[in-house]
Write a protein that holds these residues in place. Structure first.
Motif, PDB file in Angstrom:
ATOM      1  N   CYS A 175     -41.368  15.200  20.303  1.00  0.00           N
ATOM      2  CA  CYS A 175     -40.154  15.731  20.918  1.00  0.00           C
ATOM      3  C   CYS A 175     -40.119  17.247  20.754  1.00  0.00           C
ATOM      4  N   ILE A 179     -40.276  20.065  23.844  1.00  0.00           N
ATOM      5  CA  ILE A 179     -39.224  21.069  24.057  1.00  0.00           C
ATOM      6  C   ILE A 179     -39.861  22.418  24.349  1.00  0.00           C
ATOM      7  N   GLN A 187     -35.861  19.136  29.467  1.00  0.00           N
ATOM      8  CA  GLN A 187     -35.722  19.791  28.167  1.00  0.00           C
ATOM      9  C   GLN A 187     -34.364  19.489  27.537  1.00  0.00           C
ATOM     10  N   ARG A 188     -33.295  19.454  28.373  1.00  0.00           N
ATOM     11  CA  ARG A 188     -31.964  19.150  27.833  1.00  0.00           C
ATOM     12  C   ARG A 188     -31.942  17.779  27.163  1.00  0.00           C
ATOM     13  N   TYR A 191     -33.685  18.044  23.822  1.00  0.00           N
ATOM     14  CA  TYR A 191     -32.850  18.692  22.804  1.00  0.00           C
ATOM     15  C   TYR A 191     -31.891  17.691  22.181  1.00  0.00           C
ATOM     16  N   ILE A 194     -33.817  15.262  19.713  1.00  0.00           N
ATOM     17  CA  ILE A 194     -34.498  15.669  18.480  1.00  0.00           C
ATOM     18  C   ILE A 194     -33.572  15.652  17.262  1.00  0.00           C
ATOM     19  N   ARG A 195     -32.245  15.803  17.488  1.00  0.00           N
ATOM     20  CA  ARG A 195     -31.356  15.824  16.328  1.00  0.00           C
ATOM     21  C   ARG A 195     -31.332  14.476  15.595  1.00  0.00           C
ATOM     22  N   ILE A 246     -33.754  22.771  12.830  1.00  0.00           N
ATOM     23  CA  ILE A 246     -33.873  22.047  14.105  1.00  0.00           C
ATOM     24  C   ILE A 246     -32.510  21.943  14.781  1.00  0.00           C
ATOM     25  N   SER A 250     -31.599  23.580  18.416  1.00  0.00           N
ATOM     26  CA  SER A 250     -31.260  22.757  19.578  1.00  0.00           C
ATOM     27  C   SER A 250     -29.879  23.116  20.108  1.00  0.00           C
ATOM     28  N   LYS A 251     -29.026  23.672  19.261  1.00  0.00           N
ATOM     29  CA  LYS A 251     -27.709  24.106  19.731  1.00  0.00           C
ATOM     30  C   LYS A 251     -27.821  25.401  20.534  1.00  0.00           C
ATOM     31  N   ASP A 255     -36.605  27.422  21.987  1.00  0.00           N
ATOM     32  CA  ASP A 255     -37.504  26.331  22.355  1.00  0.00           C
ATOM     33  C   ASP A 255     -38.764  26.208  21.499  1.00  0.00           C
ATOM     34  N   PRO A 258     -37.793  23.979  17.221  1.00  0.00           N
ATOM     35  CA  PRO A 258     -37.785  22.547  16.903  1.00  0.00           C
ATOM     36  C   PRO A 258     -39.156  22.021  16.486  1.00  0.00           C
TER      37      PRO A 258
END
Lengths: 334, 469
Positions: A175, A179, A187-188, A191, A194-195, A246, A250-251, A255, A258
């Motif tokens: 992931c 990204i 990509q969105r 994101y 990945i959290r 990470i 992601s917030k 790119d 992560p």
């Protein structure tokens, strides 16, 4: 002064395995994430992002195997005998997945079947690798330098959990990699993905650590030794920091972070494992000096490593550099 | 007769099965990689599109065989530990470092530059791309160097001592450059080039038969026949030298190949055909030519060759198998020579691209390189039995502590997976060969995408002709 060849070899193999886990980890991870992205456009991008490099990534596993065979043959024989069926299944998974890279693009009516081969092969190979790792961690029965088990030690709750754990690890790496290689809608989604993956991975590492300590008092004793404890303490602290990195990335839509964060987690988890078992190479039964091949073998092969490994690292980096930047659907040669 | 295979039988069968599948793909890759290097060099020098078109087409075939070679090769490298732990334990101190060198100096080189070679046309300069092609070709050759060194050492071991029941390397120079290594390396290298030349030859002949073949097809056909004209006679010379070497170091293998039971004091006959019978210790229905055996194998009229009866029954390789596998290899080699010579004659008469009987012959000979290679491999591997490390370790002592059940399960898995995956791979390779080279568009180094509607090779080939004529 003579060089302690077994220690050098243990480091070389550990480095090889770490590079393997990171590199083939992220491309196997793409196969694990595949089911979540059913659009052909997305899948092509995912494939193209690794097509030029996956082959080199997988070579690190062969180096790990060959290095183990050359420097610690009894470990090679013991580990491979103890994990026979998972290894055979892993190879089958890698065959399906490796062939899918080439054949998916050439197939028309059967493309769906090769998609399934890619997903299934990646998942099977990852899960089996995790089980092999789990079997190694829980200890392999040996007597007089030879494997002395029943061939079924790999089928334990712990090793099954390690199989799932490695799937989470590789999915997180994949992931992070994607990204960095994609943009826009795809990509969105990545994101957002990945959290939870990073948090899950942190949980997996915690469970494996506690489980190992409960099952093997000598590991717990090492970690809670007065002198070691403060040296080892940064490992869990840095792990939490990497997950925070990470989240932050992601917030804010950064790119590259992560993937860097995911690599950091893997590196720390791996170091934790090494700290737990070194200088044993088969925990509880063989240390690196007992398991060594003749000095003439280790010295001969080490000459090659010293001369060639830097060159390999250089052109591997070159290859990644050539294919840097975002991936597009027309990047294939097919 | 009942058949209840032991762990040894299963391990041997599994090894034979997986190595036979595996060896096909590296053999194609080794030959094609060098071919591609020549093509790209020619393109850089002349800048003629025909070479680039050939390069693109054959690089796709190469990529497919390379990918399948990699995945089947990973299985091989793990089998030493999984099925042959006894062998790994005994001889791993020699074969382990050799394998490590193969990974370090060859696998990484191929894998590292393959990406640039296949996907890097618009990312690096033409010269840098040519460099990548050279590195990949070099990698395939280096890989062959190490794996044959290892295999040759198992056939003619030297440079080691035995301590505590394990082999300890003493002199690596002697180990790597063991007595049979130069012959095996040359024989296998030429075989790989022959395999690729025959595939290029047959693939091109197939398109020439369909008419309207592109210039790149004619050029490839011509090049492959030149290659065969050089390689086929050279292989016969090298094969002969390899035979002399085998007679010196593995006389039992030669006796088994010849189906020779008695030792003749005054000139050994050659069994042209016959059925060696291991139980009755004779070759039935033998068709003998007096003294020819001595002449071929020792290059003299009365050279002495030990018969199989000079060896204890438990030390004899299976003559029934190697007698025939050897004759298949040699017979196909002769046909290859015939193909090359006929090609030379037709070329002089300027009928190379028109003689349909010759084109059909060329198509039929397409797989002959691979079949001869497999037959040769069977000859040398079955011929060294019952030894895994010749004279030092018996194959029976090489199996690991794995149960027959586990071996049976894994064998079944491999058979199913191999037929599915490699069957698919070979199907796509044939389809690709059937499709043929496509024109390149100026400024765009990639070949044109094939027409979207056409699925089968025939329609694609015909559709393509309509589009360009």
């Amino acid at each position: 002064m003579t060089i302690d060849l077994p220690t050098v070899w243990a480091l070389v193999i550990a480095l090889g395995v770490l590079i393997y886990v990171v590199l083939d980890g992220f491309d196997l991870g793409i196969g694990l994430l595949y089911p979540l992205f059913p659009r052909e456009h997305d899948r092509q991008l995912m494939m193209h992002s690794v097509a030029p490099v996956w082959d080199g990534n997988e070579t690190w596993m062969v180096l790990g195997g060959a290095g183990l065979y050359a420097a610690f043959p009894s470990v090679y024989g013991g580990l491979l005998s103890a994990t026979y069926l998972p290894l055979v299944l892993m190879l089958c998974g890698l065959i399906f997945r490796g062939a899918a890279f080439e054949l998916r693009a050439k197939a028309q009516r059967t493309r769906h079947a090769w998609d399934v081969a890619f997903m299934g092969g990646s998942a099977l190979a990852t899960f089996c690798q995790g089980m092999v790792l789990g079997t190694l961690l829980q200890g392999i029965p040996m007597s007089a330098g030879r494997y002395a088990g029943n061939g079924m030690e790999w089928l334990s709750p712990f090793s099954l959990f390690c199989g799932l754990g490695l799937c989470v690890t590789y999915a997180c790496l994949g992931c992070g990699w994607l990204i960095g290689k994609t943009e826009g809608d795809l990509q969105r989604k990545l994101y957002a993905l990945i959290r939870p993956l990073a948090v899950l991975l942190l949980g997996v590492i915690a469970v494996v650590t506690v489980w190992t300590m409960l099952a093997q008092p000598q590991v717990a004793a090492r970690w809670f030794d007065k002198d070691n404890f403060f040296y080892f303490l940064p490992v869990p602290a840095l792990l939490v920091l990497a997950v925070a990195m990470i989240f932050r990335a992601s917030k804010r839509g950064l790119d590259r972070q992560p993937f860097a964060g995911a690599i950091a987690i893997v590196f720390l988890g791996f170091s934790g494992l090494m700290l737990s078992i070194f200088p044993y190479i088969l925990p509880g039964s063989l240390d690196i000096w007992q398991a060594s091949s003749p000095r003439s073998s280790q010295a001969f092969a080490l000459v090659g490593v010293v001369l060639v490994l830097p060159v390999i690292l250089a052109y591997t980096a070159l290859s990644y550099w050539v294919f840097r930047g975002k991936v597009s659907t027309d990047g294939g040669y097919h | 007769m009942t058949f209840s295979p032991s762990a040894l039988d299963l391990a041997r069968f599994q090894f034979a099965f997986t190595v036979s599948f595996h060896i096909i793909f590296p053999a194609i890759s080794i030959g094609l990689a060098s071919f591609l290097m020549v093509l790209e060099g020619a393109w850089l020098k002349t800048r003629r599109d025909v070479y680039r078109e050939m390069y693109f087409f054959w690089s796709k075939v190469f990529a497919l065989s390379f990918g399948l070679g990699v995945v089947s090769g990973v299985v091989m490298s793990y089998q030493f530990g999984t099925n042959w732990a006894g062998f790994a334990d005994y001889a791993g101190a020699v074969t382990g470092p050799l394998l490590t060198y193969e990974v370090l100096t060859a696998f990484f080189l191929e894998a590292g530059f393959l990406g640039i070679m296949l996907f890097g046309w618009r990312k690096v300069s033409p010269k840098a791309h040519f460099g990548a092609t050279i590195m990949v070709a070099l990698g395939t050759l280096i890989s062959m160097f190490w794996i044959l060194s290892s295999n040759s050492w198992m056939q003619t071991p030297q440079g080691v001592s035995i301590q505590d029941g394990r082999i300890v390397p003493e002199d690596w120079w002697q180990i790597v450059f063991n007595p049979s290594f130069p012959y095996r390396l040359a024989h296998m290298g030429l075989a790989a080039f022959l395999v690729a030349a025959l595939i290029v030859c047959a693939g091109s002949a197939w398109h020439l038969l369909r008419k309207g073949a592109r210039e790149s097809v004619r050029r490839a056909f011509s090049l492959s026949l030149w290659a065969l004209l050089v390689l086929a006679p050279l292989q016969i010379v090298v094969g002969d030298a390899h035979g002399l070497n085998t007679l010196k170091y593995q006389p039992a293998k030669i006796a088994a190949i010849e189906g020779l039971w008695e030792t003749h004091e005054d000139g050994t006959p050659l069994n042209l055909f016959g059925i060696p019978d291991m139980a009755r210790e004779e070759t039935r229905y033998a068709l003998e030519v007096p003294r020819l055996g001595s002449l071929i194998l020792t290059h003299s009229w009365d050279g002495k060759i030990e018969g199989l009866k000079s060896f204890a029954p438990e030390d004899r390789p299976n003559s029934t198998i190697v007698f025939w596998s050897f004759r298949i290899m040699v017979g196909l080699g002769m046909l290859m020579l015939l193909l090359a010579l006929l090609g030379a004659v037709l070329r002089r008469r300027r009928r190379l691209y028109e003689a349909r009987w010759f084109l059909r012959f060329a198509v039929a000979m397409g797989p002959s390189g691979l079949i001869a290679l497999l037959a040769g491999w069977v000859t040398t591997e079955v011929g060294r039995q019952p030894w895994v490390v010749y004279g030092l370790m018996r194959t029976a002592d090489g199996v690991g502590p794995v149960s027959a059940q586990q071996l049976g399960t894994s064998l079944l898995l491999f058979v199913v997976v191999y037929f599915a995956v490699f069957g698919g791979g070979i199907y796509y390779m044939l389809r690709l060969l059937g499709k043929g080279p496509q024109p390149v568009v100026d400024g765009d180094p990639r070949p044109l995408p094939p027409p979207a509607l056409e699925h089968d090779p025939l329609a694609a080939a015909l559709g393509h002709r309509n589009a360009t004529s």
